[in-house]
Design a protein around this motif. Structure first.
Motif, PDB file in Angstrom:
ATOM      1  N   SER A   1      14.132 -25.650  20.907  1.00 53.20           N
ATOM      2  CA  SER A   1      13.539 -24.903  21.740  1.00 53.20           C
ATOM      3  C   SER A   1      12.618 -25.543  22.761  1.00 53.20           C
ATOM      4  O   SER A   1      11.900 -26.429  22.342  1.00 53.20           O
ATOM      5  CB  SER A   1      12.418 -24.033  20.834  1.00 53.20           C
ATOM      6  N   PRO A   2      12.736 -25.204  24.018  1.00 56.98           N
ATOM      7  CA  PRO A   2      11.843 -25.760  24.979  1.00 56.98           C
ATOM      8  C   PRO A   2      10.677 -25.762  24.850  1.00 56.98           C
ATOM      9  O   PRO A   2       9.875 -24.552  24.314  1.00 56.98           O
ATOM     10  CB  PRO A   2      12.148 -25.141  26.470  1.00 56.98           C
ATOM     11  N   HIS A   3       9.657 -26.741  24.672  1.00 52.15           N
ATOM     12  CA  HIS A   3       8.181 -26.933  24.623  1.00 52.15           C
ATOM     13  C   HIS A   3       7.850 -26.302  23.401  1.00 52.15           C
ATOM     14  O   HIS A   3       6.569 -25.859  23.158  1.00 52.15           O
ATOM     15  CB  HIS A   3       7.454 -26.170  25.770  1.00 52.15           C
ATOM     16  N   GLY A   4       8.752 -26.266  22.185  1.00 51.87           N
ATOM     17  CA  GLY A   4       8.283 -25.793  20.926  1.00 51.87           C
ATOM     18  C   GLY A   4       8.238 -24.410  20.735  1.00 51.87           C
ATOM     19  O   GLY A   4       7.489 -23.907  19.573  1.00 51.87           O
ATOM     20  N   LYS A   5       8.769 -23.641  21.676  1.00 46.68           N
ATOM     21  CA  LYS A   5       8.423 -22.004  21.541  1.00 46.68           C
ATOM     22  C   LYS A   5       9.682 -21.333  21.413  1.00 46.68           C
ATOM     23  O   LYS A   5      10.922 -21.599  21.877  1.00 46.68           O
ATOM     24  CB  LYS A   5       7.968 -21.721  23.050  1.00 46.68           C
ATOM     25  N   LEU A   6       9.758 -20.613  20.236  1.00 48.83           N
ATOM     26  CA  LEU A   6      11.002 -19.815  19.746  1.00 48.83           C
ATOM     27  C   LEU A   6      10.954 -18.713  20.918  1.00 48.83           C
ATOM     28  O   LEU A   6      10.022 -17.983  21.233  1.00 48.83           O
ATOM     29  CB  LEU A   6      10.699 -19.545  18.586  1.00 48.83           C
ATOM     30  N   THR A   7      12.263 -18.386  21.255  1.00 49.52           N
ATOM     31  CA  THR A   7      12.095 -17.124  22.036  1.00 49.52           C
ATOM     32  C   THR A   7      13.167 -16.281  21.163  1.00 49.52           C
ATOM     33  O   THR A   7      13.942 -16.803  20.484  1.00 49.52           O
ATOM     34  CB  THR A   7      12.905 -17.555  23.324  1.00 49.52           C
ATOM     35  N   ILE A   8      13.669 -15.075  21.700  1.00 48.35           N
ATOM     36  CA  ILE A   8      14.472 -14.062  21.126  1.00 48.35           C
ATOM     37  C   ILE A   8      15.990 -14.544  21.204  1.00 48.35           C
ATOM     38  O   ILE A   8      16.702 -14.567  20.293  1.00 48.35           O
ATOM     39  CB  ILE A   8      14.284 -12.640  21.672  1.00 48.35           C
ATOM     40  N   ASP A   9      16.436 -15.164  22.511  1.00 48.85           N
ATOM     41  CA  ASP A   9      17.460 -15.730  22.939  1.00 48.85           C
ATOM     42  C   ASP A   9      17.881 -16.819  21.908  1.00 48.85           C
ATOM     43  O   ASP A   9      19.054 -16.946  21.444  1.00 48.85           O
ATOM     44  CB  ASP A   9      17.370 -16.008  24.414  1.00 48.85           C
ATOM     45  N   ALA A  10      16.788 -17.690  21.539  1.00 48.01           N
ATOM     46  CA  ALA A  10      17.343 -18.823  20.781  1.00 48.01           C
ATOM     47  C   ALA A  10      17.354 -18.256  19.197  1.00 48.01           C
ATOM     48  O   ALA A  10      18.278 -19.219  18.956  1.00 48.01           O
ATOM     49  CB  ALA A  10      15.890 -19.799  20.871  1.00 48.01           C
ATOM     50  N   ILE A  11      17.085 -17.404  18.890  1.00 47.29           N
ATOM     51  CA  ILE A  11      16.944 -17.116  17.416  1.00 47.29           C
ATOM     52  C   ILE A  11      18.134 -16.196  17.410  1.00 47.29           C
ATOM     53  O   ILE A  11      18.591 -15.957  15.981  1.00 47.29           O
ATOM     54  CB  ILE A  11      15.658 -16.587  16.709  1.00 47.29           C
ATOM     55  N   LYS A  12      18.701 -15.559  18.090  1.00 43.50           N
ATOM     56  CA  LYS A  12      19.668 -14.548  17.989  1.00 43.50           C
ATOM     57  C   LYS A  12      20.762 -15.106  17.335  1.00 43.50           C
ATOM     58  O   LYS A  12      21.443 -14.371  16.540  1.00 43.50           O
ATOM     59  CB  LYS A  12      20.133 -13.939  19.511  1.00 43.50           C
ATOM     60  N   PRO A  13      21.406 -16.079  17.527  1.00 45.09           N
ATOM     61  CA  PRO A  13      22.593 -16.704  16.855  1.00 45.09           C
ATOM     62  C   PRO A  13      22.309 -16.975  15.483  1.00 45.09           C
ATOM     63  O   PRO A  13      23.382 -17.109  14.610  1.00 45.09           O
ATOM     64  CB  PRO A  13      22.962 -18.087  17.629  1.00 45.09           C
ATOM     65  N   CYS A  14      21.033 -17.091  15.005  1.00 44.06           N
ATOM     66  CA  CYS A  14      20.867 -17.292  13.592  1.00 44.06           C
ATOM     67  C   CYS A  14      20.559 -16.014  12.791  1.00 44.06           C
ATOM     68  O   CYS A  14      20.244 -16.119  11.581  1.00 44.06           O
ATOM     69  CB  CYS A  14      19.617 -18.043  13.489  1.00 44.06           C
ATOM     70  N   LEU A  15      20.625 -14.743  13.404  1.00 41.02           N
ATOM     71  CA  LEU A  15      20.359 -13.648  12.736  1.00 41.02           C
ATOM     72  C   LEU A  15      21.613 -12.933  12.113  1.00 41.02           C
ATOM     73  O   LEU A  15      22.740 -13.155  12.372  1.00 41.02           O
ATOM     74  CB  LEU A  15      19.569 -12.451  13.634  1.00 41.02           C
TER      75      LEU A  15
ATOM     76  N   LYS B   1      11.178 -15.267  -0.359  1.00 41.32           N
ATOM     77  CA  LYS B   1      11.714 -15.435  -1.689  1.00 41.32           C
ATOM     78  C   LYS B   1      12.666 -16.532  -1.511  1.00 41.32           C
ATOM     79  O   LYS B   1      13.139 -16.999  -0.541  1.00 41.32           O
ATOM     80  CB  LYS B   1      12.639 -14.233  -1.727  1.00 41.32           C
ATOM     81  N   PRO B   2      12.902 -17.318  -2.618  1.00 39.84           N
ATOM     82  CA  PRO B   2      13.678 -18.658  -2.609  1.00 39.84           C
ATOM     83  C   PRO B   2      14.989 -18.605  -1.948  1.00 39.84           C
ATOM     84  O   PRO B   2      15.481 -19.411  -1.524  1.00 39.84           O
ATOM     85  CB  PRO B   2      13.778 -18.980  -4.005  1.00 39.84           C
ATOM     86  N   TYR B   3      15.550 -17.451  -1.699  1.00 41.41           N
ATOM     87  CA  TYR B   3      16.802 -17.334  -1.073  1.00 41.41           C
ATOM     88  C   TYR B   3      16.515 -16.965   0.631  1.00 41.41           C
ATOM     89  O   TYR B   3      17.839 -17.107   1.187  1.00 41.41           O
ATOM     90  CB  TYR B   3      17.889 -16.317  -1.738  1.00 41.41           C
ATOM     91  N   GLN B   4      15.557 -16.919   0.841  1.00 40.33           N
ATOM     92  CA  GLN B   4      15.309 -16.972   2.436  1.00 40.33           C
ATOM     93  C   GLN B   4      15.191 -18.124   3.181  1.00 40.33           C
ATOM     94  O   GLN B   4      15.110 -18.936   2.721  1.00 40.33           O
ATOM     95  CB  GLN B   4      14.159 -15.797   2.501  1.00 40.33           C
ATOM     96  N   ALA B   5      14.993 -17.803   4.438  1.00 36.65           N
ATOM     97  CA  ALA B   5      14.835 -19.022   5.400  1.00 36.65           C
ATOM     98  C   ALA B   5      13.806 -19.032   6.172  1.00 36.65           C
ATOM     99  O   ALA B   5      13.328 -17.724   6.690  1.00 36.65           O
ATOM    100  CB  ALA B   5      16.326 -19.100   6.039  1.00 36.65           C
ATOM    101  N   VAL B   6      13.423 -19.979   6.943  1.00 37.44           N
ATOM    102  CA  VAL B   6      12.553 -19.938   7.945  1.00 37.44           C
ATOM    103  C   VAL B   6      12.956 -20.497   9.292  1.00 37.44           C
ATOM    104  O   VAL B   6      13.580 -21.438   9.296  1.00 37.44           O
ATOM    105  CB  VAL B   6      11.143 -20.715   7.715  1.00 37.44           C
ATOM    106  N   LEU B   7      13.019 -19.586  10.145  1.00 40.21           N
ATOM    107  CA  LEU B   7      13.435 -19.953  11.643  1.00 40.21           C
ATOM    108  C   LEU B   7      12.352 -20.574  12.258  1.00 40.21           C
ATOM    109  O   LEU B   7      11.221 -20.180  12.225  1.00 40.21           O
ATOM    110  CB  LEU B   7      13.694 -18.964  12.369  1.00 40.21           C
ATOM    111  N   CYS B   8      12.461 -21.945  12.639  1.00 42.96           N
ATOM    112  CA  CYS B   8      11.278 -22.810  13.105  1.00 42.96           C
ATOM    113  C   CYS B   8      11.707 -23.650  14.328  1.00 42.96           C
ATOM    114  O   CYS B   8      13.130 -23.947  14.359  1.00 42.96           O
ATOM    115  CB  CYS B   8      10.574 -23.432  12.220  1.00 42.96           C
TER     116      CYS B   8
END
Length: 121
Positions: A107-121, A73-80
């Motif tokens: 993100s190291p080597h272009g890979k998202l990890t759970i630890d990397a995205i936790k602050p964004c949730l 939806k337009p108000y959502q975001a993509v974590l990349c």
């Protein structure tokens, strides 16, 4: 030099070029009324199920934007990943056309990890 920045950086497979040349021999309806589109839709339904919709686009940016529009939806975001193609190479098209926000994450080597995205949730 090889680059994956764009699907437009290289030529097409010879079989694709031959198929285009063969299809170019006669007149046919366009914009979905042609037998090539109908055959492609049948193949997609065979592989992905009867209840799919197919949207054919010219290039990768259109495909990426259309794909994102189907799930956001337009108000959502993509974590990349900060190195993600949609963030670095699509020239703002995903945000402009979907209304969503791309949130690049280091993100190291272009890979998202759970630890990397936790602050964004």
């Amino acid at each position: 030099m090889r680059s994956f920045a764009s699907d437009n950086n290289s030529g097409i497979h010879p079989a694709i070029l031959n198929a285009i040349a063969e299809a170019n021999q006669n007149h046919t309806l366009s914009y979905g009324g042609d037998p090539y589109t109908q055959e492609a839709i049948c193949l997609l339904k065979h592989h992905f199920g009867e209840y799919i919709d197919a949207y054919f686009v010219y290039g990768g940016t259109g495909a990426n934007v259309l794909g994102l529009q189907q799930v956001l939806k337009p108000y959502q975001a993509v974590l990349c990943a900060q190195s993600a193609h949609i963030h670095n190479d699509e020239c703002g098209a995903p945000e402009r056309m979907t209304g969503c926000k791309l949130l690049p994450i280091p993100s190291p080597h272009g890979k998202l990890t759970i630890d990397a995205i936790k602050p964004c949730l």
